[in-house]
Design a protein around this motif. Structure first.
Motif, short mmCIF file in Angstrom:
data_model
loop_
_atom_site.label_atom_id
_atom_site.label_comp_id
_atom_site.label_asym_id
_atom_site.label_seq_id
_atom_site.Cartn_x
_atom_site.Cartn_y
_atom_site.Cartn_z
N MET A 1 0.85 -1.19 0.00
CA MET A 1 0.00 0.00 0.00
C MET A 1 0.88 1.24 0.00
SD MET A 1 -2.61 1.41 2.93
CE MET A 1 -3.63 -0.05 2.90
N ARG A 2 0.69 2.08 -1.01
CA ARG A 2 1.42 3.34 -1.10
C ARG A 2 0.54 4.45 -0.51
NH1 ARG A 2 5.77 4.07 -4.51
NH2 ARG A 2 5.06 6.21 -4.96
N VAL A 3 1.12 5.22 0.41
CA VAL A 3 0.39 6.29 1.09
C VAL A 3 1.16 7.59 0.89
CG1 VAL A 3 -0.52 7.13 3.28
CG2 VAL A 3 -0.48 4.67 2.82
N PHE A 4 0.44 8.61 0.43
CA PHE A 4 1.02 9.95 0.30
C PHE A 4 0.49 10.81 1.44
CE2 PHE A 4 0.58 14.38 -0.93
CZ PHE A 4 1.87 14.69 -1.36
N VAL A 5 1.41 11.48 2.16
CA VAL A 5 1.06 12.39 3.26
C VAL A 5 1.69 13.74 2.95
CG1 VAL A 5 1.17 12.84 5.73
CG2 VAL A 5 0.94 10.49 4.90
N ASN A 6 0.89 14.76 2.93
CA ASN A 6 1.38 16.09 2.63
C ASN A 6 2.11 16.69 3.83
OD1 ASN A 6 1.41 18.66 1.03
ND2 ASN A 6 0.18 19.36 2.77
N ASN A 7 3.29 17.27 3.56
CA ASN A 7 4.10 17.94 4.60
C ASN A 7 4.27 17.05 5.82
OD1 ASN A 7 4.38 20.20 2.99
ND2 ASN A 7 2.67 21.29 3.92
N VAL A 8 5.07 16.01 5.65
CA VAL A 8 5.25 15.01 6.71
C VAL A 8 5.92 15.59 7.94
CG1 VAL A 8 5.29 13.08 5.10
CG2 VAL A 8 7.41 14.29 5.64
N ASP A 9 6.54 16.76 7.83
CA ASP A 9 7.19 17.37 8.99
C ASP A 9 6.25 18.27 9.76
OD1 ASP A 9 7.06 19.03 6.82
OD2 ASP A 9 8.97 20.04 7.20
N GLY A 10 4.96 18.26 9.44
CA GLY A 10 3.98 19.06 10.17
C GLY A 10 3.61 18.42 11.50
N PHE A 11 2.87 19.20 12.31
CA PHE A 11 2.52 18.74 13.66
C PHE A 11 1.64 17.50 13.62
CE2 PHE A 11 -0.60 19.06 17.21
CZ PHE A 11 0.27 18.77 18.24
N LEU A 12 0.54 17.54 12.87
CA LEU A 12 -0.37 16.40 12.80
C LEU A 12 0.11 15.33 11.83
CD1 LEU A 12 -3.84 18.22 12.87
CD2 LEU A 12 -2.68 17.05 14.74
N ALA A 13 0.77 15.76 10.75
CA ALA A 13 1.20 14.79 9.74
C ALA A 13 2.22 13.82 10.31
CB ALA A 13 1.79 15.53 8.54
N GLY A 14 3.08 14.28 11.21
CA GLY A 14 4.04 13.37 11.82
C GLY A 14 3.37 12.26 12.60
N SER A 15 2.32 12.61 13.36
CA SER A 15 1.58 11.59 14.10
C SER A 15 0.85 10.64 13.16
CB SER A 15 0.58 12.26 15.05
OG SER A 15 1.24 13.11 15.97
N VAL A 16 0.30 11.17 12.07
CA VAL A 16 -0.41 10.33 11.10
C VAL A 16 0.55 9.33 10.48
CG1 VAL A 16 -1.61 10.36 8.90
CG2 VAL A 16 -2.21 12.04 10.65
N CYS A 17 1.74 9.79 10.09
CA CYS A 17 2.72 8.89 9.48
C CYS A 17 3.11 7.78 10.45
CB CYS A 17 3.96 9.68 9.06
SG CYS A 17 3.72 10.79 7.67
N ALA A 18 3.34 8.15 11.71
CA ALA A 18 3.75 7.15 12.69
C ALA A 18 2.66 6.11 12.93
CB ALA A 18 4.13 7.84 14.00
N ASP A 19 1.41 6.51 12.89
CA ASP A 19 0.32 5.58 13.20
C ASP A 19 -0.02 4.69 12.01
OD1 ASP A 19 -2.49 4.65 14.10
OD2 ASP A 19 -1.74 5.79 15.80
N ILE A 20 -0.07 5.26 10.80
CA ILE A 20 -0.44 4.43 9.65
C ILE A 20 0.71 3.55 9.21
CG2 ILE A 20 -2.10 6.14 8.85
CD1 ILE A 20 -0.14 7.02 6.76
N SER A 21 1.92 3.78 9.76
CA SER A 21 3.03 2.89 9.40
C SER A 21 2.82 1.48 9.93
CB SER A 21 4.35 3.45 9.96
OG SER A 21 4.33 3.48 11.37
N PHE A 22 1.87 1.31 10.88
CA PHE A 22 1.58 -0.02 11.42
C PHE A 22 0.68 -0.83 10.49
CE2 PHE A 22 2.06 2.46 15.54
CZ PHE A 22 3.41 2.18 15.60
N LEU A 23 0.16 -0.19 9.44
CA LEU A 23 -0.62 -0.95 8.46
C LEU A 23 0.30 -1.88 7.68
CD1 LEU A 23 -2.89 1.94 7.13
CD2 LEU A 23 -3.56 0.11 8.68
#
Length: 766
Positions: A1-23
């Motif tokens: 699964m390829r996931v694109f997250v905009n501005n991964v260094d943002g406040f919320l985007a960092g948490s989103v990346c860390a959580d969806i990485s468990f998929l």
């Protein structure tokens, strides 16, 4: 699964990346808004340059999941992406998730419900025993007359927003319209005010409370309800949307903590030990304050139904908690990781583990201690603790004041603290006053054998009252001229050990009284005395550096005699003898106890008196502290002074004086030059006035005889526009001159004739 997250260094985007990485089989790509590579989560495999629009659009179209956070998004870029997705032919299925804000709901029409008087909202759940000082009642309540009814995600069609969030709402509509494509499944996650993970919207509030500044204010009455959500709970909802792809398009990401603005601010202030009463300001006074519009909204929202999902046994049992800018694993207030929270007796309760595991379900106020610890962890804020010991009358207080100013830390001078406690109307204050009177009586009697000093049990209690404050727990302290003895060290800096089985402290509790013996029975043998409890270092007050000051008896006595309360010769001798007994020359002293128990750094300082000497010694101690551990306290870095000799300093001062003299000479020269220029300017003005007076007849001549004729000729040239304007003007002037001459001759002839007629008539009349 390829996931694109905009501005991964943002406040919320960092948490989103860390959580969806468990998929499972998750490959995360994204963009970066800043230049700090340390803010990029390690789970991100690839970064796409935002300036390369074609590559960005191609990457987004090739992904299975696209996540955009409006809090950090470039709206123009997002509009381009949405336009391309709407017009392009997408072959594979795409889940598009937009993270929005509750600001788009802030002006939504809502109904209110009356609260019964018996129903009260607790302000916070704190532990008064940990405060160390008298604090407001943690269970006090506010009787709010009414509160808004909760809105649900299904009501999103009725949402209204202020002008600031109008573009946000428009983009939400654009995203939901992608559903007509068929291959794109859009979702909008409307997030409450985000908190946790170092704070974003509430950063100013937490920073001011950590620094114990008197700038905390409540906007308006403070009774408005704020919908909030922890960044980790929001990220977990995004993961649930990716995994479940529900039919509902609009989801509200909020916690269940119904708290008002005042309750939230007071909880943060109380957690960090802010002691003053928080005042309120009007909405107009705070209109320019950051996030004022967010803090004044009044909403209660119902969280998404996905945040109440049943058990899901397919989640990984080894899923780690969120990642902070690196490989740090977050823990809760008890130090447990996420999987340990759902572990019972070492076995994961899979049958009872919910698919959506909350991190802060009850909201900020109920989890304020956990959130405060997160703030300090993410911002690398550690308390700075410094202890200064030295003989009585040394320069310990001078160094303590310099270090307190250098690091902006609370300063606790032992004598001042004891004096403060002695003047208080408390049991401890009463005991201190009684013991002080006994000591004064003993010191006044040359034959008395004591007591000459306060008991260690009382002095340690007086110091403990300040060291246990919440502000010192988060920021640290500077403790001056304490402890005096090894006994005071043991009572203040040591504590009972913890039992390995229960994890509780070992306390000597009295055994229950045996039943009275029956008649004729022998008295039971006395129980053997219990062994003393084991003492271990008290890590909550462990110093980072211990400064031991050396000073001669003469200098110490002179300083004490010049103090506000002069110390007599006998009292000084008693204090000096106690210090020498506790710190024998060539033997182990108090600083050795600190180093042995806490393995802290020990800095030896010489006696200083003058301000420049104190400054140099403070900088030397600060360098030693910062070499042992970095100091983060929101203060700008202090320029380090270079160590130079007196000769070099004198030469530098001479050079500075020479430069100052040269500057004065240059200023005098410039002033003289300016005066000369002003004099020349005055001469020019006088000459111009003189020339003006001399040229006045010429100007009158030109105005009377030349300008009218020349102006008439030029007007005629403009009207006729001949091929040869100069020749035409010359001919015009020539004809005009000839006509003028004829006119003058006629006038002269007429005048002569008139004179002749008058002459001829005069004889006849006579």
């Amino acid at each position: 699964m390829r996931v694109f997250v905009n501005n991964v260094d943002g406040f919320l985007a960092g948490s989103v990346c860390a959580d969806i990485s468990f998929l499972e089989d998750c490959y995360i790509v994204g963009t970066q808004k800043g230049c700090d590579v340390n803010l990029i989560p390690p789970v991100v495999k690839k970064l796409v340059p935002r300036l390369e629009v074609r590559a960005l659009l191609k990457t987004i179209a090739s992904c299975d999941v696209v996540v955009y956070d409006l809090h950090d998004a470039d709206f123009e870029e997002l509009e381009v992406v949405l336009r391309v997705l709407r017009k392009s032919e997408i072959s594979q299925d795409i889940v598009f998730i937009l993270i929005s804000s509750v600001g788009v709901w802030s002006r939504t029409a809502r109904e209110f419900e009356q609260l019964p008087e018996a129903e009260q909202t607790p302000v916070a759940d704190t532990k008064p025993s940990e405060q160390g000082a008298e604090q407001p009642d943690s269970t006090r309540s506010e009787n709010l007359s009414r509160r808004p009814l909760k809105l649900k995600g299904e009501d999103y069609t009725c949402r209204l927003c202020p002008p600031k969030f109008l573009e946000w709402r428009t983009i939400e509509s654009y995203v939901l319209a992608l559903k007509s494509k068929g291959t794109i499944r859009p979702y909008v996650v409307c997030a409450g005010i985000p908190y946790g993970n170092g704070e974003d919207a509430f950063f100013g509030l937490f920073k001011a409370a950590w620094e114990t500044r008197d700038t905390l204010r409540v906007i308006g009455s403070g009774k408005n309800y704020l919908p909030t959500v922890h960044a980790r709970d929001l990220a977990r909802l995004v993961r649930c949307l990716i995994r479940k792809t529900p039919e509902i398009d609009y989801h509200l990401a909020v916690d269940r903590g119904d708290v008002t603005q005042r309750q939230l601010i007071e909880a943060v202030a109380r957690q960090f030990g802010v002691s003053y009463a928080i005042e309120q300001v009007s909405v107009l006074e705070a209109v320019l304050a950051e996030f004022a519009d967010v803090l004044t909204m009044d909403l209660r929202l119902e969280p998404s139904s996905l945040m109440e999902s049943p058990a899901d046994t397919e989640e990984r049992s080894n899923a780690d908690t969120n990642i902070k800018e690196g490989d740090n694993v977050q823990q809760d207030a008890a130090g447990r990781t996420e999987e340990e929270i759902v572990t019972v007796d070492g076995d994961v309760a899979k049958q009872q583990r919910p698919a959506f595991r909350w991190w802060c379900e009850a909201g900020m106020v109920a989890n304020i201690e956990k959130i405060a610890n997160e703030f300090c962890l993410w911002r690398s804020l550690r308390p700075v603790r410094i202890c200064i010991v030295g003989p009585p009358g040394s320069c310990a207080d001078l160094l303590a004041a310099g270090l307190a100013s250098r690091f902006h830390l609370p300063l606790f001078a032992s004598e001042a603290l004891i004096e403060e406690q002695r003047n208080m109307d408390t049991p401890l204050g009463k005991q201190l006053r009684e013991k002080t009177d006994e000591i004064l009586t003993s010191q006044g009697n040359p034959k008395s054998s004591g007591p000459f000093f306060l008991p260690a049990s009382l002095t340690s209690q007086a110091i403990e009252a300040s060291l246990s404050l919440r502000s010192t727990a988060y920021r640290g302290f500077i403790l001056s001229s304490f402890p005096h003895t090894a006994e005071e060290f043991g009572l203040t800096f040591m504590e009972d050990a913890l039992t390995p089985e229960s994890g509780t402290e070992i306390h000597e509790e009295p055994a229950p009284s045996p039943p009275p013996p029956s008649k004729g029975a022998k008295a039971a043998a006395a129980d053997p005395p219990q062994a003393p409890s084991t003492k271990v270092p008290r890590l909550s007050v462990a110093p980072d550096v211990v400064i031991t000051v050396s000073s001669s008896d003469e200098a110490c006595q002179k300083r004490l005699q010049a103090a506000t309360r002069p110390v007599g010769e006998r009292e000084f001798q008693l204090r000096s003898d106690r210090w020498k007994k506790e710190n024998p020359e060539g033997g182990a002293g108090l600083h050795d106890l600190f180093q042995q128990k806490f393995e802290c750094k020990v800095v030896h300082a010489e006696d200083v008196t003058f301000p420049e000497e104190v400054s140099r010694e403070v900088e030397r101690i600060a360098e030693a502290l910062e070499a042992a551990r970095p100091v983060v306290n929101f203060l700008p870095p202090v320029a380090k002074a270079d160590g130079i000799s007196d000769a070099e300093r004198a030469a530098s001062e001479a050079r500075a004086e020479n430069l100052e003299e040269a500057a004065r000479a240059e200023a005098a020269l410039a002033k003289k030059k300016k005066e000369e220029e002003d004099k020349l300017e005055q001469i020019k003005r006088e000459e111009a006035a003189l020339l003006e007076r001399h040229s006045e007849p010429l100007r009158q001549y030109m105005t009377g005889f030349v300008v009218p004729t020349l102006t008439t000729g030029l007007i005629e040239v403009c009207r006729r526009q001949p091929d040869d304007p100069v020749g035409y003007l010359a001919e015009y002037l020539s004809i005009y001159a000839e006509l003028a001459r004829r006119q003058r001759r006629r006038k002269a002839a007429a005048a002569a004739a008139a004179i002749q007629v008058g002459t001829s008539e005069q004889p006849s009349s006579s």
